[in-house]
Design a protein around this motif. Structure first.
Motif, PDB file in Angstrom:
ATOM      1  N   ASN A   1     -21.635 -13.169  10.339  1.00 44.47           N
ATOM      2  CA  ASN A   1     -22.572 -12.048  10.250  1.00 44.47           C
ATOM      3  C   ASN A   1     -22.222 -11.037   9.161  1.00 44.47           C
ATOM      4  O   ASN A   1     -22.268  -9.837   9.388  1.00 44.47           O
ATOM      5  N   MET A   2     -21.865 -11.502   7.984  1.00 43.91           N
ATOM      6  CA  MET A   2     -21.550 -10.588   6.890  1.00 43.91           C
ATOM      7  C   MET A   2     -22.766  -9.735   6.523  1.00 43.91           C
ATOM      8  O   MET A   2     -22.618  -8.632   6.035  1.00 43.91           O
ATOM      9  N   GLU A   3     -23.976 -10.240   6.793  1.00 43.08           N
ATOM     10  CA  GLU A   3     -25.184  -9.478   6.498  1.00 43.08           C
ATOM     11  C   GLU A   3     -25.317  -8.293   7.446  1.00 43.08           C
ATOM     12  O   GLU A   3     -25.991  -7.323   7.133  1.00 43.08           O
ATOM     13  N   ASP A   4     -24.714  -8.375   8.610  1.00 44.36           N
ATOM     14  CA  ASP A   4     -24.826  -7.340   9.625  1.00 44.36           C
ATOM     15  C   ASP A   4     -23.561  -6.489   9.698  1.00 44.36           C
ATOM     16  O   ASP A   4     -23.178  -6.003  10.757  1.00 44.36           O
ATOM     17  N   ALA A   5     -22.905  -6.314   8.560  1.00 48.84           N
ATOM     18  CA  ALA A   5     -21.665  -5.554   8.531  1.00 48.84           C
ATOM     19  C   ALA A   5     -21.606  -4.728   7.257  1.00 48.84           C
ATOM     20  O   ALA A   5     -22.344  -4.974   6.306  1.00 48.84           O
ATOM     21  N   ILE A   6     -20.731  -3.744   7.272  1.00 49.66           N
ATOM     22  CA  ILE A   6     -20.466  -2.964   6.057  1.00 49.66           C
ATOM     23  C   ILE A   6     -18.968  -3.017   5.806  1.00 49.66           C
ATOM     24  O   ILE A   6     -18.170  -2.913   6.739  1.00 49.66           O
ATOM     25  N   THR A   7     -18.610  -3.228   4.555  1.00 50.47           N
ATOM     26  CA  THR A   7     -17.204  -3.292   4.177  1.00 50.47           C
ATOM     27  C   THR A   7     -16.906  -2.140   3.236  1.00 50.47           C
ATOM     28  O   THR A   7     -17.643  -1.910   2.278  1.00 50.47           O
ATOM     29  N   ILE A   8     -15.841  -1.433   3.526  1.00 49.71           N
ATOM     30  CA  ILE A   8     -15.389  -0.320   2.690  1.00 49.71           C
ATOM     31  C   ILE A   8     -14.006  -0.690   2.178  1.00 49.71           C
ATOM     32  O   ILE A   8     -13.175  -1.197   2.932  1.00 49.71           O
ATOM     33  N   SER A   9     -13.765  -0.454   0.896  1.00 42.69           N
ATOM     34  CA  SER A   9     -12.439  -0.784   0.357  1.00 42.69           C
ATOM     35  C   SER A   9     -11.937   0.358  -0.516  1.00 42.69           C
ATOM     36  O   SER A   9     -12.720   1.146  -1.042  1.00 42.69           O
ATOM     37  N   ASN A  10     -10.630   0.398  -0.652  1.00 41.95           N
ATOM     38  CA  ASN A  10     -10.007   1.428  -1.468  1.00 41.95           C
ATOM     39  C   ASN A  10      -8.628   0.937  -1.884  1.00 41.95           C
ATOM     40  O   ASN A  10      -7.973   0.209  -1.151  1.00 41.95           O
ATOM     41  N   SER A  11      -8.211   1.363  -3.051  1.00 46.96           N
ATOM     42  CA  SER A  11      -6.860   1.035  -3.505  1.00 46.96           C
ATOM     43  C   SER A  11      -5.855   1.791  -2.655  1.00 46.96           C
ATOM     44  O   SER A  11      -6.126   2.911  -2.222  1.00 46.96           O
ATOM     45  N   CYS A  12      -4.748   1.161  -2.407  1.00 43.47           N
ATOM     46  CA  CYS A  12      -3.715   1.828  -1.621  1.00 43.47           C
ATOM     47  C   CYS A  12      -2.353   1.257  -1.987  1.00 43.47           C
ATOM     48  O   CYS A  12      -2.248   0.174  -2.542  1.00 43.47           O
ATOM     49  N   ILE A  13      -1.346   2.036  -1.675  1.00 45.55           N
ATOM     50  CA  ILE A  13       0.031   1.557  -1.818  1.00 45.55           C
ATOM     51  C   ILE A  13       0.685   1.788  -0.463  1.00 45.55           C
ATOM     52  O   ILE A  13       0.932   2.928  -0.064  1.00 45.55           O
ATOM     53  N   LEU A  14       0.903   0.714   0.265  1.00 45.65           N
ATOM     54  CA  LEU A  14       1.535   0.826   1.568  1.00 45.65           C
ATOM     55  C   LEU A  14       3.042   0.985   1.384  1.00 45.65           C
ATOM     56  O   LEU A  14       3.616   0.496   0.402  1.00 45.65           O
ATOM     57  N   PRO A  15       3.684   1.648   2.326  1.00 48.05           N
ATOM     58  CA  PRO A  15       5.145   1.712   2.265  1.00 48.05           C
ATOM     59  C   PRO A  15       5.731   0.300   2.242  1.00 48.05           C
ATOM     60  O   PRO A  15       5.150  -0.637   2.786  1.00 48.05           O
ATOM     61  N   GLU A  16       6.882   0.164   1.637  1.00 50.23           N
ATOM     62  CA  GLU A  16       7.513  -1.148   1.481  1.00 50.23           C
ATOM     63  C   GLU A  16       7.691  -1.832   2.830  1.00 50.23           C
ATOM     64  O   GLU A  16       8.155  -1.228   3.801  1.00 50.23           O
ATOM     65  N   GLY A  17       7.256  -3.097   2.895  1.00 52.34           N
ATOM     66  CA  GLY A  17       7.411  -3.902   4.097  1.00 52.34           C
ATOM     67  C   GLY A  17       6.273  -3.747   5.098  1.00 52.34           C
ATOM     68  O   GLY A  17       6.261  -4.429   6.107  1.00 52.34           O
ATOM     69  N   TRP A  18       5.336  -2.855   4.843  1.00 53.17           N
ATOM     70  CA  TRP A  18       4.211  -2.665   5.764  1.00 53.17           C
ATOM     71  C   TRP A  18       3.156  -3.728   5.536  1.00 53.17           C
ATOM     72  O   TRP A  18       2.972  -4.230   4.429  1.00 53.17           O
ATOM     73  N   THR A  19       2.458  -4.048   6.619  1.00 51.27           N
ATOM     74  CA  THR A  19       1.360  -5.012   6.566  1.00 51.27           C
ATOM     75  C   THR A  19       0.163  -4.407   7.298  1.00 51.27           C
ATOM     76  O   THR A  19       0.257  -3.310   7.869  1.00 51.27           O
ATOM     77  N   VAL A  20      -0.938  -5.129   7.343  1.00 54.95           N
ATOM     78  CA  VAL A  20      -2.093  -4.688   8.121  1.00 54.95           C
ATOM     79  C   VAL A  20      -1.694  -4.578   9.588  1.00 54.95           C
ATOM     80  O   VAL A  20      -2.095  -3.639  10.287  1.00 54.95           O
ATOM     81  N   LYS A  21      -0.855  -5.494  10.055  1.00 58.34           N
ATOM     82  CA  LYS A  21      -0.398  -5.445  11.447  1.00 58.34           C
ATOM     83  C   LYS A  21       0.368  -4.148  11.708  1.00 58.34           C
ATOM     84  O   LYS A  21       0.185  -3.503  12.749  1.00 58.34           O
ATOM     85  N   THR A  22       1.194  -3.736  10.770  1.00 59.16           N
ATOM     86  CA  THR A  22       1.934  -2.490  10.908  1.00 59.16           C
ATOM     87  C   THR A  22       0.987  -1.308  11.042  1.00 59.16           C
ATOM     88  O   THR A  22       1.215  -0.396  11.840  1.00 59.16           O
ATOM     89  N   LEU A  23      -0.099  -1.325  10.253  1.00 60.85           N
ATOM     90  CA  LEU A  23      -1.082  -0.242  10.304  1.00 60.85           C
ATOM     91  C   LEU A  23      -1.755  -0.154  11.670  1.00 60.85           C
ATOM     92  O   LEU A  23      -2.111   0.926  12.135  1.00 60.85           O
ATOM     93  N   MET A  24      -1.967  -1.306  12.301  1.00 62.20           N
ATOM     94  CA  MET A  24      -2.692  -1.349  13.570  1.00 62.20           C
ATOM     95  C   MET A  24      -1.811  -0.963  14.762  1.00 62.20           C
ATOM     96  O   MET A  24      -2.309  -0.707  15.840  1.00 62.20           O
ATOM     97  N   GLU A  25      -0.519  -0.899  14.552  1.00 67.64           N
ATOM     98  CA  GLU A  25       0.404  -0.506  15.620  1.00 67.64           C
ATOM     99  C   GLU A  25       0.746   0.973  15.463  1.00 67.64           C
ATOM    100  O   GLU A  25       0.557   1.544  14.388  1.00 67.64           O
ATOM    101  N   PRO A  26       1.241   1.610  16.504  1.00 69.42           N
ATOM    102  CA  PRO A  26       1.690   2.997  16.339  1.00 69.42           C
ATOM    103  C   PRO A  26       2.753   3.052  15.242  1.00 69.42           C
ATOM    104  O   PRO A  26       3.646   2.203  15.185  1.00 69.42           O
TER     105      PRO A  26
END
Length: 170
Positions: free
Chosen positions: A7-32
């Motif tokens: 359902n990509m037609e029924d979604a909106i995607t927002i993106s931005n450049s970022c620099i995560l701290p060393e060793g961080w991943t998307v999983k890290t972002l989703m955790e406290p």
């Protein structure tokens, strides 16, 4: 978490450049986690302006708001130095319409084509504007129909645009 094509037609995607701290991943972002802004001075300006309430709460707030309105949790993806977040539309927000491609193949309106050919037989040098007026259709419809007729070899332009004429091939 990768983006799937569901359902990509029924979604909106927002993106931005970022620099995560060393060793961080998307999983890290989703955790406290502790907030580690890349540029603390700019982050502090936003905090003092009231644009940021608490450090490190943004993703959790987004997820909480989605749950509150009954939306799916957004999907995050890190590609190089770009962080993308995709929000799926709520079912209640979708408009129930058949998906129609905006690129439709040109089809020939036989009635209009017959009228054009008859008028070209009467006056081979008639202009498209006059054809539109006499057939009571838009000039775009005339141009489209004449292109189809020309592509099929039913009419051929002889001479230039200004002083030329149309030849009918039966």
């Amino acid at each position: 978490m990768g983006l799937d094509n569901k359902n990509m037609e029924d979604a909106i995607t927002i993106s931005n450049s970022c620099i995560l701290p060393e060793g961080w991943t998307v999983k890290t972002l989703m955790e406290p986690h502790d907030s580690k802004p890349h540029n603390p001075d700019i982050a502090n300006v936003f905090y003092r302006a009231g644009c940021i309430e608490n450090w490190g709460q943004g993703i959790q707030k987004i997820c909480d708001e989605c749950r509150e309105i009954g939306a799916e949790i957004p999907v995050y993806e890190l590609i190089g130095t770009t962080l993308r977040i995709r929000f799926q539309a709520l079912e209640s927000a979708l408009i129930d319409q058949p998906k129609v491609s905006k690129y439709q193949p040109d089809t020939l309106d036989d009635t209009l084509a017959d009228k054009i050919v008859a008028l070209l037989k009467e006056d081979p040098s008639i202009t498209q504007a006059v054809l539109a007026e006499k057939t009571k259709v838009s000039i775009a419809s005339i141009k489209r129909t004449m292109k189809i007729l020309s592509d099929k070899g039913k009419i051929v332009r002889k001479g230039g645009k200004r002083y030329g004429y149309w030849e009918i091939n039966d």
